[in-house]
Design a protein around this motif. Sequence first.
Motif, PDB file in Angstrom:
ATOM      1  N   TYR A   1       0.872  -1.167   0.000  1.00 48.10           N
ATOM      2  CA  TYR A   1       0.000   0.000   0.000  1.00 48.10           C
ATOM      3  C   TYR A   1       0.917   1.228   0.000  1.00 48.10           C
ATOM      4  O   TYR A   1       1.839   1.310   0.794  1.00 48.10           O
ATOM      5  CB  TYR A   1      -0.854   0.046   1.277  1.00 48.10           C
ATOM      6  CG  TYR A   1      -1.779  -1.149   1.452  1.00 48.10           C
ATOM      7  CD1 TYR A   1      -1.287  -2.346   1.975  1.00 48.10           C
ATOM      8  CD2 TYR A   1      -3.116  -1.082   1.096  1.00 48.10           C
ATOM      9  CE1 TYR A   1      -2.128  -3.438   2.152  1.00 48.10           C
ATOM     10  CE2 TYR A   1      -3.963  -2.168   1.278  1.00 48.10           C
ATOM     11  CZ  TYR A   1      -3.464  -3.359   1.811  1.00 48.10           C
ATOM     12  OH  TYR A   1      -4.278  -4.420   2.000  1.00 48.10           O
ATOM     13  N   TYR A   2       0.689   2.195  -0.917  1.00 45.98           N
ATOM     14  CA  TYR A   2       1.524   3.394  -0.925  1.00 45.98           C
ATOM     15  C   TYR A   2       0.664   4.631  -1.180  1.00 45.98           C
ATOM     16  O   TYR A   2      -0.432   4.549  -1.753  1.00 45.98           O
ATOM     17  CB  TYR A   2       2.652   3.280  -1.950  1.00 45.98           C
ATOM     18  CG  TYR A   2       2.192   3.066  -3.377  1.00 45.98           C
ATOM     19  CD1 TYR A   2       2.065   4.148  -4.256  1.00 45.98           C
ATOM     20  CD2 TYR A   2       1.901   1.793  -3.859  1.00 45.98           C
ATOM     21  CE1 TYR A   2       1.661   3.966  -5.557  1.00 45.98           C
ATOM     22  CE2 TYR A   2       1.491   1.603  -5.160  1.00 45.98           C
ATOM     23  CZ  TYR A   2       1.360   2.697  -6.020  1.00 45.98           C
ATOM     24  OH  TYR A   2       0.966   2.513  -7.299  1.00 45.98           O
ATOM     25  N   LEU A   3       1.150   5.778  -0.715  1.00 41.56           N
ATOM     26  CA  LEU A   3       0.408   7.028  -0.747  1.00 41.56           C
ATOM     27  C   LEU A   3       0.951   7.942  -1.836  1.00 41.56           C
ATOM     28  O   LEU A   3       2.168   8.148  -1.938  1.00 41.56           O
ATOM     29  CB  LEU A   3       0.527   7.743   0.608  1.00 41.56           C
ATOM     30  CG  LEU A   3      -0.124   7.019   1.798  1.00 41.56           C
ATOM     31  CD1 LEU A   3       0.331   7.653   3.092  1.00 41.56           C
ATOM     32  CD2 LEU A   3      -1.638   7.093   1.692  1.00 41.56           C
TER      33      LEU A   3
ATOM     34  N   LEU B   1       6.394   1.547   6.057  1.00 43.17           N
ATOM     35  CA  LEU B   1       7.555   2.112   5.371  1.00 43.17           C
ATOM     36  C   LEU B   1       7.618   3.592   5.743  1.00 43.17           C
ATOM     37  O   LEU B   1       6.774   4.383   5.307  1.00 43.17           O
ATOM     38  CB  LEU B   1       7.430   1.933   3.855  1.00 43.17           C
ATOM     39  CG  LEU B   1       7.344   0.486   3.371  1.00 43.17           C
ATOM     40  CD1 LEU B   1       7.143   0.439   1.869  1.00 43.17           C
ATOM     41  CD2 LEU B   1       8.586  -0.299   3.773  1.00 43.17           C
ATOM     42  N   ILE B   2       8.610   3.949   6.560  1.00 41.76           N
ATOM     43  CA  ILE B   2       8.658   5.281   7.159  1.00 41.76           C
ATOM     44  C   ILE B   2       9.970   5.951   6.796  1.00 41.76           C
ATOM     45  O   ILE B   2      11.035   5.337   6.849  1.00 41.76           O
ATOM     46  CB  ILE B   2       8.511   5.193   8.692  1.00 41.76           C
ATOM     47  CG1 ILE B   2       7.146   4.586   9.055  1.00 41.76           C
ATOM     48  CG2 ILE B   2       8.653   6.563   9.331  1.00 41.76           C
ATOM     49  CD1 ILE B   2       6.961   4.336  10.539  1.00 41.76           C
ATOM     50  N   VAL B   3       9.911   7.236   6.434  1.00 42.62           N
ATOM     51  CA  VAL B   3      11.098   8.073   6.240  1.00 42.62           C
ATOM     52  C   VAL B   3      10.990   9.212   7.243  1.00 42.62           C
ATOM     53  O   VAL B   3      10.135  10.079   7.114  1.00 42.62           O
ATOM     54  CB  VAL B   3      11.186   8.604   4.803  1.00 42.62           C
ATOM     55  CG1 VAL B   3      12.380   9.534   4.689  1.00 42.62           C
ATOM     56  CG2 VAL B   3      11.291   7.466   3.815  1.00 42.62           C
ATOM     57  N   GLY B   4      11.902   9.178   8.232  1.00 43.19           N
ATOM     58  CA  GLY B   4      11.770  10.135   9.332  1.00 43.19           C
ATOM     59  C   GLY B   4      10.516   9.812  10.115  1.00 43.19           C
ATOM     60  O   GLY B   4      10.396   8.759  10.741  1.00 43.19           O
TER      61      GLY B   4
ATOM     62  N   ILE C   1       5.238   6.433   4.270  1.00 42.98           N
ATOM     63  CA  ILE C   1       5.249   6.367   2.806  1.00 42.98           C
ATOM     64  C   ILE C   1       4.279   5.293   2.325  1.00 42.98           C
ATOM     65  O   ILE C   1       3.622   5.425   1.311  1.00 42.98           O
ATOM     66  CB  ILE C   1       6.670   6.063   2.294  1.00 42.98           C
ATOM     67  CG1 ILE C   1       7.654   7.106   2.868  1.00 42.98           C
ATOM     68  CG2 ILE C   1       6.695   6.062   0.786  1.00 42.98           C
ATOM     69  CD1 ILE C   1       7.295   8.520   2.524  1.00 42.98           C
ATOM     70  N   GLY C   2       4.208   4.172   3.051  1.00 45.06           N
ATOM     71  CA  GLY C   2       3.341   3.070   2.650  1.00 45.06           C
ATOM     72  C   GLY C   2       3.453   1.933   3.639  1.00 45.06           C
ATOM     73  O   GLY C   2       4.051   2.046   4.719  1.00 45.06           O
ATOM     74  N   ILE C   3       2.882   0.785   3.264  1.00 43.20           N
ATOM     75  CA  ILE C   3       2.864  -0.390   4.141  1.00 43.20           C
ATOM     76  C   ILE C   3       3.087  -1.624   3.278  1.00 43.20           C
ATOM     77  O   ILE C   3       2.563  -1.728   2.155  1.00 43.20           O
ATOM     78  CB  ILE C   3       1.526  -0.501   4.901  1.00 43.20           C
ATOM     79  CG1 ILE C   3       1.451   0.590   5.987  1.00 43.20           C
ATOM     80  CG2 ILE C   3       1.345  -1.876   5.531  1.00 43.20           C
ATOM     81  CD1 ILE C   3       0.124   0.653   6.705  1.00 43.20           C
ATOM     82  N   ILE C   4       3.901  -2.556   3.800  1.00 41.58           N
ATOM     83  CA  ILE C   4       4.108  -3.844   3.140  1.00 41.58           C
ATOM     84  C   ILE C   4       3.442  -4.925   3.981  1.00 41.58           C
ATOM     85  O   ILE C   4       3.676  -5.022   5.197  1.00 41.58           O
ATOM     86  CB  ILE C   4       5.608  -4.153   2.990  1.00 41.58           C
ATOM     87  CG1 ILE C   4       6.222  -3.227   1.958  1.00 41.58           C
ATOM     88  CG2 ILE C   4       5.816  -5.591   2.558  1.00 41.58           C
ATOM     89  CD1 ILE C   4       7.688  -3.469   1.730  1.00 41.58           C
ATOM     90  N   LYS C   5       2.627  -5.741   3.321  1.00 41.62           N
ATOM     91  CA  LYS C   5       1.985  -6.876   3.999  1.00 41.62           C
ATOM     92  C   LYS C   5       2.463  -8.152   3.325  1.00 41.62           C
ATOM     93  O   LYS C   5       2.259  -8.348   2.125  1.00 41.62           O
ATOM     94  CB  LYS C   5       0.469  -6.761   3.918  1.00 41.62           C
ATOM     95  CG  LYS C   5      -0.260  -7.944   4.634  1.00 41.62           C
ATOM     96  CD  LYS C   5      -1.776  -7.808   4.554  1.00 41.62           C
ATOM     97  CE  LYS C   5      -2.475  -8.965   5.277  1.00 41.62           C
ATOM     98  NZ  LYS C   5      -3.935  -8.897   5.161  1.00 41.62           N
TER      99      LYS C   5
ATOM    100  N   LEU D   1      11.352   4.373  -2.308  1.00 42.76           N
ATOM    101  CA  LEU D   1       9.954   4.512  -2.729  1.00 42.76           C
ATOM    102  C   LEU D   1       9.502   5.967  -2.631  1.00 42.76           C
ATOM    103  O   LEU D   1       8.780   6.468  -3.505  1.00 42.76           O
ATOM    104  CB  LEU D   1       9.075   3.614  -1.852  1.00 42.76           C
ATOM    105  CG  LEU D   1       7.607   3.458  -2.296  1.00 42.76           C
ATOM    106  CD1 LEU D   1       7.538   2.892  -3.704  1.00 42.76           C
ATOM    107  CD2 LEU D   1       6.856   2.546  -1.340  1.00 42.76           C
ATOM    108  N   LYS D   2       9.944   6.665  -1.561  1.00 46.63           N
ATOM    109  CA  LYS D   2       9.569   8.067  -1.418  1.00 46.63           C
ATOM    110  C   LYS D   2      10.093   8.904  -2.583  1.00 46.63           C
ATOM    111  O   LYS D   2       9.375   9.715  -3.166  1.00 46.63           O
ATOM    112  CB  LYS D   2      10.111   8.617  -0.100  1.00 46.63           C
ATOM    113  CG  LYS D   2       9.786  10.106   0.084  1.00 46.63           C
ATOM    114  CD  LYS D   2      10.399  10.673   1.353  1.00 46.63           C
ATOM    115  CE  LYS D   2      10.088  12.167   1.464  1.00 46.63           C
ATOM    116  NZ  LYS D   2      10.684  12.775   2.652  1.00 46.63           N
ATOM    117  N   ASN D   3      11.382   8.702  -2.952  1.00 48.91           N
ATOM    118  CA  ASN D   3      11.973   9.455  -4.065  1.00 48.91           C
ATOM    119  C   ASN D   3      11.203   9.202  -5.357  1.00 48.91           C
ATOM    120  O   ASN D   3      10.934  10.130  -6.138  1.00 48.91           O
ATOM    121  CB  ASN D   3      13.437   9.071  -4.241  1.00 48.91           C
ATOM    122  CG  ASN D   3      14.299   9.617  -3.118  1.00 48.91           C
ATOM    123  OD1 ASN D   3      13.919  10.584  -2.457  1.00 48.91           O
ATOM    124  ND2 ASN D   3      15.443   9.014  -2.890  1.00 48.91           N
ATOM    125  N   GLU D   4      10.838   7.937  -5.612  1.00 46.89           N
ATOM    126  CA  GLU D   4      10.129   7.607  -6.849  1.00 46.89           C
ATOM    127  C   GLU D   4       8.720   8.202  -6.836  1.00 46.89           C
ATOM    128  O   GLU D   4       8.206   8.648  -7.870  1.00 46.89           O
ATOM    129  CB  GLU D   4      10.062   6.088  -7.024  1.00 46.89           C
ATOM    130  CG  GLU D   4      11.421   5.404  -7.202  1.00 46.89           C
ATOM    131  CD  GLU D   4      12.177   5.921  -8.404  1.00 46.89           C
ATOM    132  OE1 GLU D   4      13.388   5.838  -8.429  1.00 46.89           O
ATOM    133  OE2 GLU D   4      11.524   6.438  -9.333  1.00 46.89           O
TER     134      GLU D   4
END
Length: 968
Positions: free
Chosen positions: A68-70, A131-134, A138-142, A168-171
């Motif tokens: 899941y990504y935002l 999935l966290i930056v700071g 950013i999203g979640i992996i299941k 993932l955040k950069n992309e």
Amino acid sequence: MKDEILISKEEYTTLNERIKKLATEKSYLQVFTHLMNEMSTVSGLENTIQKLLQIILENIGGSNLIIYYLIDEEVYLVDALGEKRKLEQIEDEIVKKVFETKEPVEYQTDFKDTKLIGTEFTKASTWVYPLIVGTELIGIIKIESLYTSTLDLHFHLPTFFGYAAHILKNEILGHSKLKAAFDQLTNENNLRKLAEEKLRVINEELESLVDERTNELHHTNLILEEELAVRQHAEQHLEYQYTLLSALINSPSDIIIFSLDKEYCYTAFNEKHREEMKKIWNADVQFGMNLLECMQTQELRELAKQSMDRAFKGEAFTEIQHQTDSEIYYELNWNPVFQNDEVVGITAFIRDISDRKRTEQQILKLNRIYAVLSNINQTIVRIHDTKELLNEVCRIAVENGKFRMVWVGFVNSVSNKVDVVASDGFTENYLEKINIDLNDEVQSSGPTGQAIRTGKFILSNNIEKDETMIPWQKDAEEYGYKSSASFPLIVFDKVVGALSIYADTINFFEKEDIDLLNEMAKDISFALEYVEIEKARRGNEELLKQSEVQLKEAQRIAKIGSWELDIVNNILLWSDEIYRIFEIDPNKFGASYQAFLDEIHPEDRDAVNNAYTNSLKAHTPYSIGHRLLFPDGRLKYVHEQCETFYDEFGNPLRSVGTVQDVTERKRTEEALAASELELRNLAESSPGLMGTFYLRPDNSICMPYTSPQIQNLFGLRSEDLVEDATPLLARTHPDDVQKVNDSIAESARTMTPWRCEYRIIHPTRGELWMEGITNPKPHPKGGIIWYGFVHDITVRKNAEQRIALMNFALNHVNEAAFLVDENARFNYVNEDACRILGYTNDELLKMRVYDIDPDFNKSKWASHWKELKLNRSLTFEGNHKTKNGRIFPVEINANYLEYNGNPFNMSLVRDISERKRVEAELREQMDEINRFNKLMIGREEKMIELKKEINMLLEKEGKPKKYDATSE
């Protein structure tokens, strides 16, 4: 009395479990390092997500993986089964909980519910990991239905998922910005089309007015005014479009955008660029100003011009620039602007990627420290000598960890000072002057002294500003030490010293680094404890070996009988073993000295008797070998030893001795002599060295026999080695001495063939490579003797090294490499060629050029070969086809060469798909701009003609002209 350290079975088990744990940690480290390397090979949001799905399923497992990504606060779902969609709401309650808490969740289900076949597992784990930056989610992996728990991977999962989150955040950021730019350009295009439609209507009206101008002149002025109003509206619309374009290029706050004409002068720039030029060069840039003239540093101006000229030549490329004084990294994207297939300008997009670089550098630093930890743990298992171990620890830390300097100090129990026992790196004479005195508060105030005093790690992340480092600051600055960390070494709950590590950058040591290095110091402490335990164990083993020697001595005399002669009464006593050796019935033997002599071979009796009688006269023991002759003609060989005891007046009382049956050994020696003669004849005709290498029971060495090739191969004479073979081993290259000694010891321990490739230093021929192949055998006199040969493999080794170097170079050019013969058949391909085309090395070596290049056939290949042979080198563009049928554009650099009279084509091939895509997009944009310009120019020309005609009509009617001849 010697101190002894005993280790219990439970402690021994604990040590073994710790070693296994270290091995497991190493394997997990290698897996996650591989995962991060795989993630770094792709770009683009969709490719990144697919690669993340692929590598987790391949390396961690699971029945399904969902990401899941935002994007702009909207949630998207992609899974490994091919589903991809935008979610209106999150239906999975566990995922929704992780979105709210940002904390990972793991739960277990019955393994049979996974629909997987297997009886080894009863439970399956499902991970839901944020999935966290700071602090940003950013999203979640299941990951569903795993056979392992996060507890097994708790040390590595945060690092890997943090790395994945950054990528993932950069992309996602890049995807969002590209989508926004595309939407903006679409709106502008629609506005432009509306303007074109209005202009078309206006032109039709103008044409109608011109046709009716004679009869409707009084209406012309009104129509013209309307037309001018429309033009004003169009100009306002164009100004609006320009405003939108300015807003577009000024909207990214972190991207610098500007464009230049071929004179390096500004044609456009955003506000971010204006601010940076003001801040860096104090230049208030304006349209038409020369960018290079604004840059006041000659070196930077020349570097910038090189990049600009490269883009002016039509090349679109990306480069990274690093400002060392501020640790800032910029990513520069240069693109040429084409008009009618000619470069008329360039555009530049510059982004500050310092955060990404710092993250990459931290990961690289952690990887180096992981490598140090792994290699040191391997060293701990392999080396059990304290000095050697600590020297190797320092070397590994400097070479693998890239530290400026590393040293180990132990507390001197007499002086209470810290003695340097091992070091590596850039030390010069720093350690000679360091003088850490634990009796002196000032001289022990630094990190090393405090670590030893407190038993805890101590940091100095800025030596220049650290008051505790005042006694050493001047030398530290001279040798480039910027940061340091010291870790106590604790052996059996006592601090015995410290491991001190120095880096060449300020604030080098962060929490993750400290955790790993502290763990490494604990491992070294454990190793030092293990060394002490090993010393005690070896002492016990030595006692055991002594017992084994005694046992071997007892076994060695298995065929020895004992006797005693009463000289006064002439009574001879034999043990049962002597009767067996002499094959005499004890009941029929008149046991006397004369009876003994009668059993000896007639030719040996006098010698035996003389030996005995002479020993009586000289009061010395004697030892002699002789034969026994039996009635059936058989012979036995025996060896006899004797010692006589005397009274106080020197008269002999009794003699005691032993008789050993050495018949088997004698026959073996005779067989060996015959074999040795045959071997000698064979060896003297062999091009290599043949000989024997004897390790005596006292560990001295000699070579009883060597063939004449010893002179040519080693520069030694056979007679130099008969008694002592150390001159031969002295020829061994210093770097290979340990390997040769270890391999000989291993062959002796296991009694397996010795085979070793090593270097020697020949007195006249220099460095040579040798290969030795020998077989060990027990020696009759004890010890081990090897039979075999040694030959010169220098030519072969040099060829192997050249081949290895060539393969390494071709596999690291970052381009596909092909070696093709005249028949278009591949003779060599590198790893990049296999990766890009999707074939294995063996598959490609069975193929020809036309199998992967759809542009070539047999006839075209023949003409291409002639052209290549004529020009020697060609660079051209073409197409390649992968194993799955995908065709992509390439740039090929072909080079003609000949080897052993055979012609070859060495080609380097680069994938230019991205370059072609960008060029196509730029051409489409330029075509749109050119069509619009032509339309506007045509309209302007018609307006001028209409004004001229109106002036002419007014002039005919005697009225003044309404429009100036020079006006538009």
